[in-house]
Design a protein around this motif. Structure first.
Motif, PDB file in Angstrom:
ATOM      1  N   ARG A  57      37.231  40.803  31.158  1.00  0.00           N
ATOM      2  CA  ARG A  57      38.256  41.487  31.933  1.00  0.00           C
ATOM      3  C   ARG A  57      37.741  42.830  32.449  1.00  0.00           C
ATOM      4  N   ASP A  58      38.235  43.216  33.646  1.00  0.00           N
ATOM      5  CA  ASP A  58      37.893  44.525  34.208  1.00  0.00           C
ATOM      6  C   ASP A  58      38.611  45.620  33.435  1.00  0.00           C
ATOM      7  N   VAL A 114      45.826  38.183  26.832  1.00  0.00           N
ATOM      8  CA  VAL A 114      44.653  38.540  27.627  1.00  0.00           C
ATOM      9  C   VAL A 114      44.470  37.601  28.814  1.00  0.00           C
ATOM     10  N   GLU A 115      44.860  36.337  28.684  1.00  0.00           N
ATOM     11  CA  GLU A 115      44.684  35.391  29.781  1.00  0.00           C
ATOM     12  C   GLU A 115      45.515  35.765  31.001  1.00  0.00           C
ATOM     13  N   ALA A 116      46.591  36.556  30.794  1.00  0.00           N
ATOM     14  CA  ALA A 116      47.446  36.961  31.907  1.00  0.00           C
ATOM     15  C   ALA A 116      47.020  38.305  32.506  1.00  0.00           C
ATOM     16  N   VAL A 117      46.091  38.991  31.852  1.00  0.00           N
ATOM     17  CA  VAL A 117      45.701  40.343  32.277  1.00  0.00           C
ATOM     18  C   VAL A 117      44.551  40.283  33.276  1.00  0.00           C
ATOM     19  N   GLU A 118      44.689  41.032  34.374  1.00  0.00           N
ATOM     20  CA  GLU A 118      43.625  41.135  35.361  1.00  0.00           C
ATOM     21  C   GLU A 118      42.787  42.391  35.140  1.00  0.00           C
ATOM     22  N   THR A 119      43.449  43.508  34.860  1.00  0.00           N
ATOM     23  CA  THR A 119      42.752  44.779  34.650  1.00  0.00           C
ATOM     24  C   THR A 119      43.371  45.520  33.478  1.00  0.00           C
TER      25      THR A 119
END
Length: 217
Positions: A57-58, A114-119
């Motif tokens: 993840r960024d 975490v799978e739903a998080v982009e940044t």
């Protein structure tokens, strides 16, 4: 899962007392094959632990008014939340960062898998700059001095106690807590004995205790 330490407790089937169900095991010796002991029957055996799957993840890290971007590997089953801290390894240094916001395709949120998080938005908390408002000894609040203190993130300030840091000597009178700090009953601490770590502090209110003459200029 493979990165375990001695004394850590993990769930595994026990070939002696529970081959079909997981029981709690204590890690005795890490390695390619981990030596573990079943806490139910004390049977010691070796196990090959599965590799933990991670998602990259960024990360945006703010530090002293600046920011930089990086990437971090997070276990795919992790639940992330504002206020949590993590270690971020970059080419320049290893940074301790605290999550301040999570960006998903539906916008910003304080908690998400975490799978739903982009940044992951965060700030560095290993070493921090604390805002300080200092009043002179004579109590004239219209003659205050403002400055920043660079201190380790876990440095503790206590209301009523005197600190001497560099050229500054002062007694803490109040502590204003940051919004992303957890574990505090109030946003403002002003009773003797109230304390907070520097990484949790938005602003310190202090009384000058230095021996030099006060000047508002």
């Amino acid at each position: 899962m493979t990165d375990v330490t001695p004394g850590e407790r993990i769930a595994l089937p026990c070939p002696a007392c529970s081959p079909g169900l997981e029981t709690v095991h204590e890690v005795l010796k890490p390695g390619g094959q981990v030596t573990v002991r079943c806490t139910d029957c004390d049977h010691v055996h070796k196990e090959q632990l599965p590799d933990e799957t991670t998602l990259q993840r960024d990360v945006v890290v703010s530090q002293d008014g600046d920011s930089f971007t990086a990437q971090v590997d997070v276990p795919e089953e992790e639940q992330l939340a504002v206020g949590e801290e993590f270690l971020l390894e970059t080419d320049a240094a290893v940074v301790t960062a605290r999550i301040t916001s999570l960006e998903t395709d539906e916008g910003r949120t304080e908690e998400a898998p975490v799978e739903a998080v982009e940044t992951i938005w965060s700030r560095a908390v290993g070493n921090v700059a604390v805002n300080v408002t200092m009043h002179p000894k004579d109590g004239q609040h219209d003659e205050t001095e403002s400055f920043k203190l660079q201190v380790p993130g876990d440095y503790e300030f206590v209301v009523g106690e005197t600190d001497q840091l560099g050229d500054e000597e002062f007694t803490v009178e109040g502590i204003h807590i940051r919004e992303d700090a957890h574990g505090y009953d109030h946003g403002k601490l002003d009773f003797d004995g109230d304390s907070a770590e520097a990484k949790d502090i938005n602003r310190l209110y202090v009384r000058d205790e230095s021996t030099t003459a006060w000047s508002a200029w």
